[in-house]
Design a protein around this motif. Structure first.
Motif, PDB file in Angstrom:
ATOM      1  N   PRO A 408       1.227  -0.999   0.064  1.00 16.45           N
ATOM      2  CA  PRO A 408      -0.096   0.133  -0.125  1.00 16.45           C
ATOM      3  C   PRO A 408       1.211   1.167  -0.272  1.00 16.45           C
ATOM      4  O   PRO A 408       0.661   2.173  -0.695  1.00 16.45           O
ATOM      5  CB  PRO A 408      -0.464   0.025   1.316  1.00 16.45           C
ATOM      6  CG  PRO A 408      -0.649  -1.567   1.365  1.00 16.45           C
ATOM      7  CD  PRO A 408       0.705  -2.085   1.011  1.00 16.45           C
ATOM      8  N   LEU A 409       2.416   1.370   0.422  1.00 17.83           N
ATOM      9  CA  LEU A 409       2.928   2.780   0.294  1.00 17.83           C
ATOM     10  C   LEU A 409       3.378   2.476  -0.817  1.00 17.83           C
ATOM     11  O   LEU A 409       3.290   4.027  -1.442  1.00 17.83           O
ATOM     12  CB  LEU A 409       4.104   2.262   1.788  1.00 17.83           C
ATOM     13  CG  LEU A 409       4.070   2.302   2.603  1.00 17.83           C
ATOM     14  CD1 LEU A 409       4.633   2.244   3.647  1.00 17.83           C
ATOM     15  CD2 LEU A 409       2.808   3.928   3.427  1.00 17.83           C
ATOM     16  N   GLN A 410       3.283   1.615  -1.161  1.00 19.96           N
ATOM     17  CA  GLN A 410       4.283   1.638  -2.573  1.00 19.96           C
ATOM     18  C   GLN A 410       3.124   1.818  -3.584  1.00 19.96           C
ATOM     19  O   GLN A 410       3.622   3.426  -4.425  1.00 19.96           O
ATOM     20  CB  GLN A 410       4.885   0.784  -3.607  1.00 19.96           C
ATOM     21  CG  GLN A 410       5.598   0.784  -4.943  1.00 19.96           C
ATOM     22  CD  GLN A 410       5.673  -0.396  -5.238  1.00 19.96           C
ATOM     23  OE1 GLN A 410       5.756  -1.540  -4.343  1.00 19.96           O
ATOM     24  NE2 GLN A 410       6.424  -0.490  -6.191  1.00 19.96           N
ATOM     25  N   VAL A 411       1.638   2.063  -3.938  1.00 19.05           N
ATOM     26  CA  VAL A 411       0.991   2.238  -4.230  1.00 19.05           C
ATOM     27  C   VAL A 411       0.606   3.788  -3.949  1.00 19.05           C
ATOM     28  O   VAL A 411       0.026   4.605  -5.046  1.00 19.05           O
ATOM     29  CB  VAL A 411      -0.413   1.411  -3.964  1.00 19.05           C
ATOM     30  CG1 VAL A 411      -1.576   1.444  -4.854  1.00 19.05           C
ATOM     31  CG2 VAL A 411       0.110   0.305  -4.869  1.00 19.05           C
ATOM     32  N   THR A 412       0.578   3.857  -2.538  1.00 16.62           N
ATOM     33  CA  THR A 412       0.102   5.671  -2.231  1.00 16.62           C
ATOM     34  C   THR A 412       1.166   7.414  -2.998  1.00 16.62           C
ATOM     35  O   THR A 412       0.555   7.692  -3.552  1.00 16.62           O
ATOM     36  CB  THR A 412       0.155   5.640  -1.031  1.00 16.62           C
ATOM     37  OG1 THR A 412      -1.039   4.383  -0.239  1.00 16.62           O
ATOM     38  CG2 THR A 412      -0.228   7.410  -0.434  1.00 16.62           C
ATOM     39  N   VAL A 413       2.770   5.594  -2.829  1.00 13.24           N
ATOM     40  CA  VAL A 413       3.330   6.908  -3.445  1.00 13.24           C
ATOM     41  C   VAL A 413       3.187   7.179  -4.925  1.00 13.24           C
ATOM     42  O   VAL A 413       3.378   8.333  -5.675  1.00 13.24           O
ATOM     43  CB  VAL A 413       4.906   6.701  -2.960  1.00 13.24           C
ATOM     44  CG1 VAL A 413       6.091   7.108  -3.727  1.00 13.24           C
ATOM     45  CG2 VAL A 413       4.706   6.614  -1.412  1.00 13.24           C
ATOM     46  N   GLU A 414       3.235   5.848  -6.109  1.00 12.56           N
ATOM     47  CA  GLU A 414       2.495   6.467  -7.017  1.00 12.56           C
ATOM     48  C   GLU A 414       1.555   6.684  -7.275  1.00 12.56           C
ATOM     49  O   GLU A 414       1.856   7.936  -8.665  1.00 12.56           O
ATOM     50  CB  GLU A 414       2.894   4.832  -7.430  1.00 12.56           C
ATOM     51  CG  GLU A 414       4.536   3.817  -7.302  1.00 12.56           C
ATOM     52  CD  GLU A 414       3.968   3.086  -8.036  1.00 12.56           C
ATOM     53  OE1 GLU A 414       2.501   1.872  -8.205  1.00 12.56           O
ATOM     54  OE2 GLU A 414       4.860   1.309  -8.235  1.00 12.56           O
ATOM     55  N   ASN A 415       0.571   7.070  -6.241  1.00 10.91           N
ATOM     56  CA  ASN A 415      -0.392   7.766  -6.666  1.00 10.91           C
ATOM     57  C   ASN A 415      -0.167   9.069  -6.672  1.00 10.91           C
ATOM     58  O   ASN A 415      -0.332   9.969  -7.419  1.00 10.91           O
ATOM     59  CB  ASN A 415      -1.932   7.460  -6.078  1.00 10.91           C
ATOM     60  CG  ASN A 415      -2.609   5.584  -6.400  1.00 10.91           C
ATOM     61  OD1 ASN A 415      -2.715   5.487  -7.412  1.00 10.91           O
ATOM     62  ND2 ASN A 415      -2.512   5.718  -5.942  1.00 10.91           N
ATOM     63  N   LEU A 416       0.247   9.646  -5.678  1.00 14.34           N
ATOM     64  CA  LEU A 416       0.604  11.026  -5.524  1.00 14.34           C
ATOM     65  C   LEU A 416       1.764  11.341  -6.536  1.00 14.34           C
ATOM     66  O   LEU A 416       1.632  12.819  -7.074  1.00 14.34           O
ATOM     67  CB  LEU A 416       1.869  10.934  -3.800  1.00 14.34           C
ATOM     68  CG  LEU A 416       1.216  10.397  -2.505  1.00 14.34           C
ATOM     69  CD1 LEU A 416       1.886  10.814  -1.990  1.00 14.34           C
ATOM     70  CD2 LEU A 416      -0.464  11.758  -2.771  1.00 14.34           C
ATOM     71  N   MET A 417       2.940  10.230  -7.035  1.00 18.64           N
ATOM     72  CA  MET A 417       3.376  10.921  -8.186  1.00 18.64           C
ATOM     73  C   MET A 417       2.546  11.442  -9.178  1.00 18.64           C
ATOM     74  O   MET A 417       2.942  12.715  -9.734  1.00 18.64           O
ATOM     75  CB  MET A 417       4.719  10.060  -8.227  1.00 18.64           C
ATOM     76  CG  MET A 417       5.735  10.061  -7.114  1.00 18.64           C
ATOM     77  SD  MET A 417       7.346   8.955  -7.587  1.00 18.64           S
ATOM     78  CE  MET A 417       7.995   9.070  -9.086  1.00 18.64           C
ATOM     79  N   ARG A 418       1.518  10.273  -9.756  1.00 17.42           N
ATOM     80  CA  ARG A 418       0.856  10.516 -10.863  1.00 17.42           C
ATOM     81  C   ARG A 418       0.477  11.380 -11.011  1.00 17.42           C
ATOM     82  O   ARG A 418      -0.319  12.466 -12.218  1.00 17.42           O
ATOM     83  CB  ARG A 418       0.257   9.180 -11.059  1.00 17.42           C
ATOM     84  CG  ARG A 418       0.906   8.186 -11.717  1.00 17.42           C
ATOM     85  CD  ARG A 418       0.315   7.198 -12.268  1.00 17.42           C
ATOM     86  NE  ARG A 418      -0.712   6.136 -11.207  1.00 17.42           N
ATOM     87  CZ  ARG A 418      -0.639   5.527 -10.426  1.00 17.42           C
ATOM     88  NH1 ARG A 418       0.496   5.048 -10.943  1.00 17.42           N
ATOM     89  NH2 ARG A 418      -1.258   4.787  -9.908  1.00 17.42           N
ATOM     90  N   ALA A 419      -0.274  11.475  -9.540  1.00 12.91           N
ATOM     91  CA  ALA A 419      -0.983  13.043  -9.625  1.00 12.91           C
ATOM     92  C   ALA A 419      -0.399  14.064  -9.759  1.00 12.91           C
ATOM     93  O   ALA A 419      -1.379  14.953  -9.710  1.00 12.91           O
ATOM     94  CB  ALA A 419      -2.047  13.430  -7.746  1.00 12.91           C
ATOM     95  N   LYS A 420       0.325  14.356  -9.140  1.00 13.93           N
ATOM     96  CA  LYS A 420       1.311  15.921  -9.395  1.00 13.93           C
ATOM     97  C   LYS A 420       2.305  16.506 -10.942  1.00 13.93           C
ATOM     98  O   LYS A 420       1.315  17.195 -10.896  1.00 13.93           O
ATOM     99  CB  LYS A 420       2.475  15.185  -8.436  1.00 13.93           C
ATOM    100  CG  LYS A 420       3.639  16.199  -8.305  1.00 13.93           C
ATOM    101  CD  LYS A 420       2.694  18.042  -7.313  1.00 13.93           C
ATOM    102  CE  LYS A 420       4.229  18.828  -7.269  1.00 13.93           C
ATOM    103  NZ  LYS A 420       3.498  20.270  -7.318  1.00 13.93           N
ATOM    104  N   GLN A 421       2.184  14.870 -11.745  1.00  9.93           N
ATOM    105  CA  GLN A 421       1.880  15.107 -12.655  1.00  9.93           C
ATOM    106  C   GLN A 421       1.430  15.362 -13.443  1.00  9.93           C
ATOM    107  O   GLN A 421       1.198  15.921 -14.302  1.00  9.93           O
ATOM    108  CB  GLN A 421       2.827  14.363 -13.317  1.00  9.93           C
ATOM    109  CG  GLN A 421       4.087  13.672 -12.664  1.00  9.93           C
ATOM    110  CD  GLN A 421       5.217  12.364 -13.148  1.00  9.93           C
ATOM    111  OE1 GLN A 421       5.002  12.235 -14.200  1.00  9.93           O
ATOM    112  NE2 GLN A 421       6.335  12.423 -12.598  1.00  9.93           N
TER     113      GLN A 421
END
Length: 635
Positions: A408-421
């Motif tokens: 879940p930590l990995q998925v959350t960080v990846e979601n944040l990165m995609r949302a930022k971009q």
């Protein structure tokens, strides 16, 4: 019974048996030798008696022949053949002739058997004499004969001869007394005495029993032996007890003395054959008794018994000393070996046995020492293997436990990165949701790491006197809100109906032993171990059931059992149940039962599980009342 006592009894029994056998053999040999010596002594005295009998008989025969050939008897015989009827002048002739020949008895008898003159009793003139043969020749040698005297009857050694002047013979019968005077001529060994019973009356007559001094004392005790000889006409033997002391007894050999039977002239046989048979028959005239004192035998037997007792006592003493030496030689190494084995069984693998000899016992001690060394090496290898396996299992479980929150930590960080971009406008909303998820999973990681850290920091027991029943009650109070307590037959926990989250009730029953002794333990660690067992039982009954806690006193141990009525476990699950990080539940780390086993092991106890599928599970804890030496640092 200990080996030392068995060895002592074996040695003592062997010594006593040997002493008893040897003593009995010596005792029997002495008795047989004494009896044989008595028999030989009696035979020797009997032979001496017969020899003296023949010697004196020959002397009597010679004297009687001298009287028969003398002038006085020849004149009397001549007058009798001439028909002289007045023989009164010869009434005293027998007395004179007896004095000349030193005969105790002498009678002159005509051919009809009438006494013409009697030296021993002159009044017998004209009486018949039964010893005169009627149809057979007179006895050639001496013979025993009963002789009547004015003062009674006596026994004598007689000879009979005939003076033949003409057709009608004149008989001369003379003899000597057979009494104590005759006995005094015998050579009697020391410890032996000779008695003579003159069998002159049909009934027992004590006065007829003579010794060297005349009538013998205590004659009535000999009466049964004399009666036996009178009935059987054979030599007999018997022991005469004069007093209660066995050494005063005597062994008597009774030898019958016989003489010919004479028939009076007016009762003679009707034919020649009967006359010969009658003349040849014998009658009992007396009994010769040879007595030997049993004092030497009794004293020798007593000496044998005393010696046997002395030897037996000395033998038992030697047996005791030998058994002590052998026991010390054998049992001391065995005791040392047993003590070392107990120490090894208690966990002290460094126990050693001193090798004091090179025999089998020394080899056994050396083998034991090699075994303990092998056990230590094997234990080290096992511990090393267990450590490797534990680290591998720890790595596997830790990887498994950490893997779940990391995803879940990995998925959350990846979601944040995609949302930022891609969606800067929505980043704020996604950021808040993601950070919440991150914090939750991070807390989860902290919890997992904290549990692993807690298991790795299990403290050593801080022992003090502990009442197990109180520890059980304190554990139940922790779960008071989850359990429904029912009062047992011996204990007083109050009933309280409570519900679990599924609205299903769990009833608890306690069976705590009365007057349970205190044990040396750490109550906090025991509380923690029991708490894990109770929690495990509650988790095993999601649909409700019954929880039973039982305590009992096993002497040097205290037993605690925790039972549930849950779904139960298989044999394979029971075998792996105490393995760290192994669990049959969907949640949990699998450390609860491992912690309980660690606590029990640190207290020197043991924990076991019994379970039946669909029927429930029971955990049993056995705790020693006192710590073992190896647990307290003592050797």
């Amino acid at each position: 019974m200990s080996f030392r006592k068995k060895l002592l009894l074996l040695f003592a029994a062997t010594v006593l048996f040997c002493v008893a056998v040897i003593s009995a053999s010596v005792y029997s040999t002495i008795r047989r030798s004494f009896e044989q010596a008595n028999q030989d002594r009696a035979n020797a005295i009997a032979a001496q008696f017969r020899s003296e009998f023949q010697r004196r008989g020959s002397d009597v025969v010679r004297k009687v022949e001298s009287v028969a050939a003398g002038e006085t008897v020849q004149h009397l015989a001549l007058d009798m053949n001439r028909g002289a009827t007045d023989s009164g002048e010869y009434v005293s002739a027998a007395h004179t002739l007896a004095g000349q020949q030193q005969l105790d008895f002498l009678e002159l008898v005509d051919y009809r058997g009438t006494i013409l003159s009697s030296a021993q009793w002159q009044a017998k003139f004209g009486y018949p004499e039964t010893a005169i043969p009627q149809a057979s020749p007179a006895p050639a040698g001496a013979f025993l004969k009963r002789e009547e005297l004015p003062d009674g009857a006596t026994l004598g050694l007689f000879a009979l001869r005939a003076a033949r002047i003409g057709e009608q013979p004149l008989y001369v019968i003379g003899g000597e007394r057979l009494d104590q005077g005759f006995l005094s001529t015998l050579e009697i060994p020391t410890g032996t005495r000779v008695l003579l019973y003159q069998n002159l009356d049909a009934k027992w007559n004590p006065k007829s029993l003579l010794d060297l001094n005349g009538p013998a004392a205590g004659a009535d005790k000999i009466a049964p032996l004399v009666a036996l000889v009178r009935d059987t006409r054979q030599e007999s033997q018997g022991v005469i007890h004069w007093t209660s002391d066995p050494s005063d007894a005597e062994v008597f050999h009774a030898i019958p003395l016989t003489g010919p039977i004479f028939i009076p002239a007016n009762q003679g046989p009707t034919n020649q054959t009967s006359a010969n048979q009658t003349s040849a028959s014998q009658q009992l005239m007396g009994v010769l008794l040879v007595g030997s004192s049993r004092r030497p035998l009794i004293e020798l037997q007593r000496q044998v018994v005393s010696t046997a007792m002395l030897v037996g006592s000395a033998g038992i003493l030697v047996a005791v000393l030998a058994s002590l030496w052998f026991a010390a030689r054998v049992t001391r190494p065995v005791v040392s070996l047993a003590e070392a084995a107990r120490r090894v069984a208690a966990g002290d693998l460094g126990a050693k046995v001193e090798v004091e000899s090179s025999d089998e016992l020394g080899e056994l001690a050396a083998s034991f020492n090699r075994m303990t060394e092998d056990l230590v090496q094997q234990k080290d290898r096992t511990l090393q293997a267990e450590r490797v396996a534990a680290w591998r299992e720890l790595a596997r479980r830790l990887a498994h436990e950490l893997k779940n929150p990391l995803f879940p930590l990995q998925v959350t960080v990846e979601n944040l990165m995609r949302a930022k971009q891609k969606s800067p406008g929505m980043f704020e909303e996604v950021f808040h949701e993601g950070t919440a998820t991150l914090l939750a999973e991070i807390n989860n990681l902290k919890t997992i790491i904290g549990r692993f850290s807690e298991f790795s920091r299990m403290p050593q027991p801080q022992r003090r006197p502990t009442q197990v029943n109180e520890v059980v009650r304190s554990v139940l109070r922790v779960f008071h809100a989850q359990l429904q307590n029912n009062e047992s037959q011996n204990h007083e926990l109050q009933s309280d109906e409570l519900q679990n989250n599924d609205k299903n009730r769990i009833a608890v029953r306690t069976e705590l032993a009365d007057a349970l002794p205190e044990i040396s333990a750490d109550p906090d660690l025991l509380h923690r171990a029991l708490q894990n067992l109770v929690l495990n039982a509650i988790d095993a009954m999601p649909q409700g059931g019954e929880l039973t806690i039982h305590t009992s006193n096993l002497g040097d141990r205290i037993e605690i059992s925790v039972s549930d009525t849950g779904s139960g476990l298989t044999q394979e699950e029971c075998g792996r149940l105490f393995t760290p990080y192994y669990t049959t539940k969907q949640h949990g780390t699998g450390l609860g039962l491992a912690i309980a086993q660690s606590v029990v092991s640190d207290h020197g106890g043991k924990i076991s599980v019994e379970s039946t599928k669909e029927k429930g599970t029971t955990f049993r804890i056995e705790l020693p009342r006192e710590p073992q030496p190896w647990q307290t640092g003592q050797n």
